[in-house]
Design an enzyme around this catalytic site. Structure first.
Site, PDB file in Angstrom:
ATOM      1  N   CYS A   1      13.606  -3.466 -14.882  1.00  0.00           N
ATOM      2  CA  CYS A   1      14.897  -4.146 -15.053  1.00  0.00           C
ATOM      3  C   CYS A   1      15.837  -3.391 -15.996  1.00  0.00           C
ATOM      4  O   CYS A   1      17.036  -3.645 -16.001  1.00  0.00           O
ATOM      5  CB  CYS A   1      14.673  -5.557 -15.573  1.00  0.00           C
ATOM      6  SG  CYS A   1      13.615  -6.492 -14.473  1.00  0.00           S
TER       7      CYS A   1
ATOM      8  N   HIS B   1      21.142  -8.482 -18.299  1.00  0.00           N
ATOM      9  CA  HIS B   1      20.232  -8.510 -17.149  1.00  0.00           C
ATOM     10  C   HIS B   1      20.058  -9.965 -16.711  1.00  0.00           C
ATOM     11  O   HIS B   1      19.900 -10.853 -17.539  1.00  0.00           O
ATOM     12  CB  HIS B   1      18.883  -7.907 -17.557  1.00  0.00           C
ATOM     13  CG  HIS B   1      17.832  -8.045 -16.517  1.00  0.00           C
ATOM     14  ND1 HIS B   1      18.042  -7.691 -15.203  1.00  0.00           N
ATOM     15  CD2 HIS B   1      16.553  -8.525 -16.578  1.00  0.00           C
ATOM     16  CE1 HIS B   1      16.937  -7.929 -14.510  1.00  0.00           C
ATOM     17  NE2 HIS B   1      16.029  -8.435 -15.316  1.00  0.00           N
TER      18      HIS B   1
ATOM     19  N   ASN C   1      17.268 -12.380  -9.628  1.00  0.00           N
ATOM     20  CA  ASN C   1      16.934 -11.180 -10.390  1.00  0.00           C
ATOM     21  C   ASN C   1      16.707 -10.016  -9.428  1.00  0.00           C
ATOM     22  O   ASN C   1      15.695  -9.971  -8.737  1.00  0.00           O
ATOM     23  CB  ASN C   1      15.672 -11.467 -11.211  1.00  0.00           C
ATOM     24  CG  ASN C   1      15.248 -10.297 -12.074  1.00  0.00           C
ATOM     25  OD1 ASN C   1      15.781  -9.196 -11.964  1.00  0.00           O
ATOM     26  ND2 ASN C   1      14.266 -10.537 -12.919  1.00  0.00           N
TER      27      ASN C   1
HETATM   28  O1  UT7 Z   1      13.272  -9.359 -15.103  1.00  0.00           O
HETATM   29  C1  UT7 Z   1      12.080  -8.895 -15.581  1.00  0.00           C
HETATM   30  C2  UT7 Z   1      11.566  -9.697 -16.701  1.00  0.00           C
HETATM   31  N1  UT7 Z   1      11.262 -11.023 -16.269  1.00  0.00           N
HETATM   32  C3  UT7 Z   1      11.729 -12.060 -16.914  1.00  0.00           C
HETATM   33  O2  UT7 Z   1      12.491 -11.919 -17.838  1.00  0.00           O
HETATM   34  C4  UT7 Z   1      11.235 -13.409 -16.494  1.00  0.00           C
HETATM   35  C5  UT7 Z   1      10.786 -14.167 -17.705  1.00  0.00           C
HETATM   36  N2  UT7 Z   1      10.107 -15.440 -17.390  1.00  0.00           N
HETATM   37  C6  UT7 Z   1      10.764 -16.496 -16.881  1.00  0.00           C
HETATM   38  O3  UT7 Z   1      11.935 -16.428 -16.556  1.00  0.00           O
HETATM   39  C7  UT7 Z   1      10.020 -17.805 -16.805  1.00  0.00           C
HETATM   40  O4  UT7 Z   1       8.804 -17.656 -17.491  1.00  0.00           O
HETATM   41  C8  UT7 Z   1       9.731 -18.316 -15.354  1.00  0.00           C
HETATM   42  C9  UT7 Z   1      11.020 -18.744 -14.707  1.00  0.00           C
HETATM   43  C10 UT7 Z   1       9.045 -17.231 -14.546  1.00  0.00           C
HETATM   44  C11 UT7 Z   1       8.804 -19.524 -15.412  1.00  0.00           C
HETATM   45  O5  UT7 Z   1       9.402 -20.530 -16.214  1.00  0.00           O
HETATM   46  P1  UT7 Z   1       8.594 -21.196 -17.430  1.00  0.00           P
HETATM   47  O6  UT7 Z   1       9.479 -22.211 -17.984  1.00  0.00           O
HETATM   48  O7  UT7 Z   1       8.147 -20.085 -18.349  1.00  0.00           O
HETATM   49  O8  UT7 Z   1       7.383 -21.858 -16.692  1.00  0.00           O
HETATM   50  P2  UT7 Z   1       5.810 -21.646 -16.940  1.00  0.00           P
HETATM   51  O9  UT7 Z   1       5.355 -20.390 -16.254  1.00  0.00           O
HETATM   52  O10 UT7 Z   1       5.477 -21.817 -18.381  1.00  0.00           O
HETATM   53  O11 UT7 Z   1       5.256 -22.889 -16.165  1.00  0.00           O
HETATM   54  C12 UT7 Z   1       5.560 -24.229 -16.578  1.00  0.00           C
HETATM   55  C13 UT7 Z   1       5.104 -25.167 -15.486  1.00  0.00           C
HETATM   56  C14 UT7 Z   1       3.675 -24.890 -14.984  1.00  0.00           C
HETATM   57  O12 UT7 Z   1       3.085 -26.127 -14.657  1.00  0.00           O
HETATM   58  P3  UT7 Z   1       2.074 -26.832 -15.694  1.00  0.00           P
HETATM   59  O13 UT7 Z   1       0.968 -25.858 -15.913  1.00  0.00           O
HETATM   60  O14 UT7 Z   1       2.885 -27.097 -16.926  1.00  0.00           O
HETATM   61  O15 UT7 Z   1       1.681 -28.063 -14.960  1.00  0.00           O
HETATM   62  C15 UT7 Z   1       3.897 -24.112 -13.726  1.00  0.00           C
HETATM   63  O16 UT7 Z   1       2.829 -24.233 -12.833  1.00  0.00           O
HETATM   64  O17 UT7 Z   1       5.943 -25.024 -14.345  1.00  0.00           O
HETATM   65  C16 UT7 Z   1       5.144 -24.769 -13.177  1.00  0.00           C
HETATM   66  N3  UT7 Z   1       5.878 -23.913 -12.271  1.00  0.00           N
HETATM   67  C17 UT7 Z   1       6.689 -24.399 -11.314  1.00  0.00           C
HETATM   68  N4  UT7 Z   1       6.997 -25.642 -10.944  1.00  0.00           N
HETATM   69  C18 UT7 Z   1       7.863 -25.817  -9.925  1.00  0.00           C
HETATM   70  C19 UT7 Z   1       5.931 -22.570 -12.234  1.00  0.00           C
HETATM   71  N5  UT7 Z   1       6.747 -22.159 -11.256  1.00  0.00           N
HETATM   72  C20 UT7 Z   1       7.222 -23.275 -10.662  1.00  0.00           C
HETATM   73  C21 UT7 Z   1       8.111 -23.515  -9.598  1.00  0.00           C
HETATM   74  N6  UT7 Z   1       8.403 -24.783  -9.257  1.00  0.00           N
HETATM   75  N7  UT7 Z   1       8.687 -22.497  -8.913  1.00  0.00           N
END
Ligand code: UT7
Length: 332
Positions: free
Chosen positions: A116, A256, A286
């Site tokens: 990125c 970004h 992204n």
């Molecule tokens: O560009 C390169 C660098 N990348 C980035 O900068 C991305 C950085 N990371 C992020 O943007 C975020 O971490 C994500 C958008 C990928 C995920 O969001 P989050 O708020 O960090 O969610 P999480 O991975 O901590 O998951 C929280 C909950 C989980 O459920 P439980 O375990 O709390 O029951 C996940 O299973 O959200 C769940 N979850 C979803 N739920 C509905 C994860 N993805 C989804 C989804 N829809 N698509």
């Protein structure tokens, strides 16, 4: 004698027509529009469909548009650098294919792999060739066909990424505009959090790697998020400090587009309001190396000569960084 700087003299983006909406993703994985919008700010992303179409298609379309709008003869281009992690093939470089596709027959070309942050790396490298006087016309491309390495069964990654990119033309100037400062970082100990396991020399493709779905991007989202928030905000504040820029001096932040919450944290740390932050994550998601040139392209008509612009990114590697530049032209 006045210092020669590299200035952006044109920008052009390109995205494919197909729109993958949050609603369509709801039919593919267990997710919903509300979760995606709240957690990321993304409403839709573009997907490059069709046989035999790689990242070079994005690059060729962007560069053709750029040559046309800047009235540049492709034979006058000295160098083309393409930042991408989704090259058409492991080799040759996608930049070689793009150069051939646009008729840049006198140019040499190479790819940069910095995920990125790739556009920041490529822009920094390209600027050096102009500043030293070695070249007069350099094209920098940031483009990725992320859909080629995304697992559409993995709801944590497939909702974020999309396909697209853009290109800028760099030329020399002795006016008080152009690329002024650049701060780049990398930390390979971040690899476990964001990588593609198989398909490289460590783990070439086998039936087993395919069955294990190891040819897709793997991301430990929450960990990457933590690093991204801290590092993107810090590096943006640092480049302001070392160039004696206050929040009032900054005309635009070009962040970004990975997650709206990371963008907000960066703007907060810099002390700038949302009216100065370029944002198009809602329509493209992204696009990895594509996000920064796509932002400049979308906002081009609002940019004025002399605007102080800070570009910032964080991504796989880990890689991160920031560039301070003064915009080179008024809206045409
Ligand atoms: O560009 C390169 C660098 N990348 C980035 O900068 C991305 C950085 N990371 C992020 O943007 C975020 O971490 C994500 C958008 C990928 C995920 O969001 P989050 O708020 O960090 O969610 P999480 O991975 O901590 O998951 C929280 C909950 C989980 O459920 P439980 O375990 O709390 O029951 C996940 O299973 O959200 C769940 N979850 C979803 N739920 C509905 C994860 N993805 C989804 C989804 N829809 N698509």
């Amino acid at each position: 004698m006045k210092k020669t700087r590299a200035v952006i003299t044109g920008v052009q983006g390109w995205v494919p027509d197909y729109i993958l909406t949050n609603r369509e993703l709801e039919t593919m994985v267990d997710t919903n529009d509300e979760w995606i919008v709240t957690r990321t700010g993304i409403k839709e992303r573009r997907i490059l469909k069709g046989e035999d179409k790689g990242t070079s298609v994005i690059g060729i379309n962007a560069v053709k548009g750029l040559l046309k709008k800047t009235n540049t003869n492709p034979e006058d281009i000295d160098l083309i650098i393409c930042a991408t992690v989704t090259p058409d093939m492991p080799f040759p470089a996608t930049a070689n294919i793009i150069a051939d596709g646009v008729g840049a027959i006198n140019s040499y070309s190479f790819d940069i792999s910095a995920a990125c942050s790739g556009f920041l790396y490529a822009l920094t490298i390209g600027s050096q060739f102009i500043e030293t006087g070695m070249h007069k016309k350099v094209i920098i491309i940031g483009a990725d066909k992320m859909s080629s390495i995304i697992d559409y069964q993995d709801r944590a990654t497939c909702i974020i990424f999309g396909d697209g990119g853009g290109a800028v033309l760099l030329e020399p100037t002795t006016e008080d505009v152009g690329v002024i400062d650049s701060l780049l970082h990398s930390d390979g100990s971040g690899a476990p959090y964001l990588h593609m396991k198989a398909g490289g020399s460590r783990k070439p493709a086998t039936m087993e790697t395919i069955a294990a779905r190891e040819h897709y991007a793997f991301q430990e989202g929450a960990s990457v998020f933590k690093f991204a928030v801290t590092n993107m905000a810090e590096v943006s504040a640092e480049i302001m400090e070392r160039n004696n820029l206050t929040a009032e001096d900054v005309s635009w932040l070009v962040p970004h587009q990975a997650n709206k919450r990371i963008i907000d944290a960066t703007a907060n740390r810099m002390g700038i309001g949302p009216d100065k932050v370029m944002l198009n994550i809602e329509k493209y998601g992204n696009t990895t190396a594509g996000t920064l040139p796509l932002c400049l392209w979308d906002y081009e008509s609002r940019l004025k000569k002399g605007d102080n612009i800070i570009l910032a990114a964080f991504g796989g590697g880990f890689t991160w960084g920031s560039i301070y530049l003064k915009w080179g032209y008024d809206p045409k």
